[in-house]
Design a protein around this motif. Structure first.
Motif, PDB file in Angstrom:
ATOM      1  N   UNK A  85       0.809  -1.209   0.000  1.00 25.56           N
ATOM      2  CA  UNK A  85       0.000   0.000   0.000  1.00 25.56           C
ATOM      3  C   UNK A  85       0.844   1.261   0.000  1.00 25.56           C
ATOM      4  N   UNK A  86       0.288   2.312  -0.573  1.00 26.97           N
ATOM      5  CA  UNK A  86       0.986   3.595  -0.653  1.00 26.97           C
ATOM      6  C   UNK A  86       0.058   4.691  -0.159  1.00 26.97           C
ATOM      7  N   UNK A  87       0.589   5.547   0.693  1.00 27.77           N
ATOM      8  CA  UNK A  87      -0.170   6.642   1.296  1.00 27.77           C
ATOM      9  C   UNK A  87       0.347   7.984   0.776  1.00 27.77           C
ATOM     10  N   UNK A  88      -0.560   8.935   0.702  1.00 28.12           N
ATOM     11  CA  UNK A  88      -0.195  10.334   0.499  1.00 28.12           C
ATOM     12  C   UNK A  88      -0.721  11.140   1.691  1.00 28.12           C
ATOM     13  N   UNK A  89       0.163  12.008   2.210  1.00 27.00           N
ATOM     14  CA  UNK A  89      -0.194  12.900   3.307  1.00 27.00           C
ATOM     15  C   UNK A  89       0.135  14.329   2.908  1.00 27.00           C
ATOM     16  N   UNK A  90      -0.626  15.258   3.484  1.00 26.14           N
ATOM     17  CA  UNK A  90      -0.368  16.690   3.313  1.00 26.14           C
ATOM     18  C   UNK A  90       0.146  17.236   4.640  1.00 26.14           C
ATOM     19  N   UNK A 116      -1.528  15.205   7.523  1.00 31.45           N
ATOM     20  CA  UNK A 116      -2.898  14.703   7.507  1.00 31.45           C
ATOM     21  C   UNK A 116      -3.079  13.798   6.295  1.00 31.45           C
ATOM     22  N   UNK A 117      -3.838  12.757   6.474  1.00 30.79           N
ATOM     23  CA  UNK A 117      -4.034  11.730   5.451  1.00 30.79           C
ATOM     24  C   UNK A 117      -4.809  12.267   4.265  1.00 30.79           C
ATOM     25  N   UNK A 170       3.696  14.296   1.289  1.00 33.84           N
ATOM     26  CA  UNK A 170       4.547  13.160   1.646  1.00 33.84           C
ATOM     27  C   UNK A 170       3.989  11.879   1.055  1.00 33.84           C
ATOM     28  N   UNK A 171       4.864  11.111   0.440  1.00 36.55           N
ATOM     29  CA  UNK A 171       4.534   9.794  -0.085  1.00 36.55           C
ATOM     30  C   UNK A 171       5.122   8.759   0.873  1.00 36.55           C
ATOM     31  N   UNK A 172       4.349   7.747   1.225  1.00 36.29           N
ATOM     32  CA  UNK A 172       4.841   6.706   2.135  1.00 36.29           C
ATOM     33  C   UNK A 172       4.384   5.345   1.645  1.00 36.29           C
ATOM     34  N   UNK A 173       5.282   4.377   1.669  1.00 39.80           N
ATOM     35  CA  UNK A 173       4.974   3.016   1.234  1.00 39.80           C
ATOM     36  C   UNK A 173       5.006   2.079   2.433  1.00 39.80           C
ATOM     37  N   UNK A 174       3.961   1.251   2.563  1.00 39.57           N
ATOM     38  CA  UNK A 174       3.967   0.217   3.587  1.00 39.57           C
ATOM     39  C   UNK A 174       4.625  -1.006   2.986  1.00 39.57           C
TER      40      UNK A 174
END
Lengths: 112, 111
Positions: free
Chosen positions: A31-36, A44-45, A87-91
């Motif tokens: 999974x990949x998340x983007x946060x501001x 924040x998600x 911000x990009x984050x990968x699980x």
């Protein structure tokens, strides 16, 4: 190694569309998340992608291609308040968020 | 309203002192995290707890300690052994595989 690449800075004009890219090389993918994150504040998600394709949520959309190790965040109808770091984050493993790999963030400046 | 609360927002410390940052959540999340954010670096995980009375070291645990005696609370102590403690500290919680919810952050400055 594990790595996430994002552009450091971007500028755009109010009302325009901007695409922020994120490429990743990780030992696993779940999974990949983007946060501001506004300056001096907490992240924040924004969005989450685990399957290939486009996820749309109002003015923001996020795209994922697992085969290419690539995602982008699309911001439409830009507003001044969209000036922030993205911000990009990968699980990297299934089951929990212990192994989240974070990018350094893309600082977006929206000009009038 | 449900959320996650960190305190204090700003903290100044003299060298050699331990300080404790508070983190409380009422989201009923099992997992809680402490991150450190420095300019030009991504978020780095200090400690992680998936369940009460259990926690694991993250990537940069040296000089820090935590406890998880209650589901709602996950305080972080920055000890005098931490060589570069000046930073922005972020606490977060999540359902096991869901998105992270962050507190407002605590900015620690060592004088």
């Amino acid at each position: 190694g594990q790595n996430i690449d994002q552009p450091t800075e971007m500028t755009a004009t109010e009302g325009a569309i901007v695409q922020i890219n994120c490429t990743y090389q990780t030992s696993g993918f779940n999974g990949l998340f983007w946060y501001q994150q506004h300056a001096g504040e907490a992240p924040t998600f924004l969005s989450y992608n685990v399957l290939d394709g486009l996820e749309e949520k109002g003015r923001f959309s996020s795209f994922l291609s697992r085969s290419k190790g690539y995602s982008y965040l699309l911001l439409k109808e830009l507003q001044m308040k969209d000036s922030a770091s993205y911000l990009c984050a990968v699980r990297a493993n299934a089951g929990n968020n212990r192994k989240l790999i974070w990018g350094l963030g893309t600082s977006l400046a929206v000009n009038p | 309203d449900g959320g996650i609360t960190q305190s204090p927002k700003y903290l100044f410390r003299k060298e050699g002192q331990n300080v404790t940052l508070s983190c409380e959540q009422n989201l009923n999340h099992d997992a809680m995290y402490w991150y450190r954010q420095d300019p030009g670096q991504g978020l780095r995980l200090i400690y992680y707890s998936q369940i009460v009375n259990d926690f694991q070291k993250g990537d940069i645990a040296e000089g820090y300690s935590v406890s998880r005696e209650k589901k709602e609370s996950f305080p972080l102590t920055v000890t005098s052994a931490q060589k570069n403690p000046t930073a922005f500290y972020l606490c977060a919680s999540s359902k096991n595989t869901g998105e992270l919810f962050f507190g407002e952050g605590s900015r620690l400055t060592v004088l």
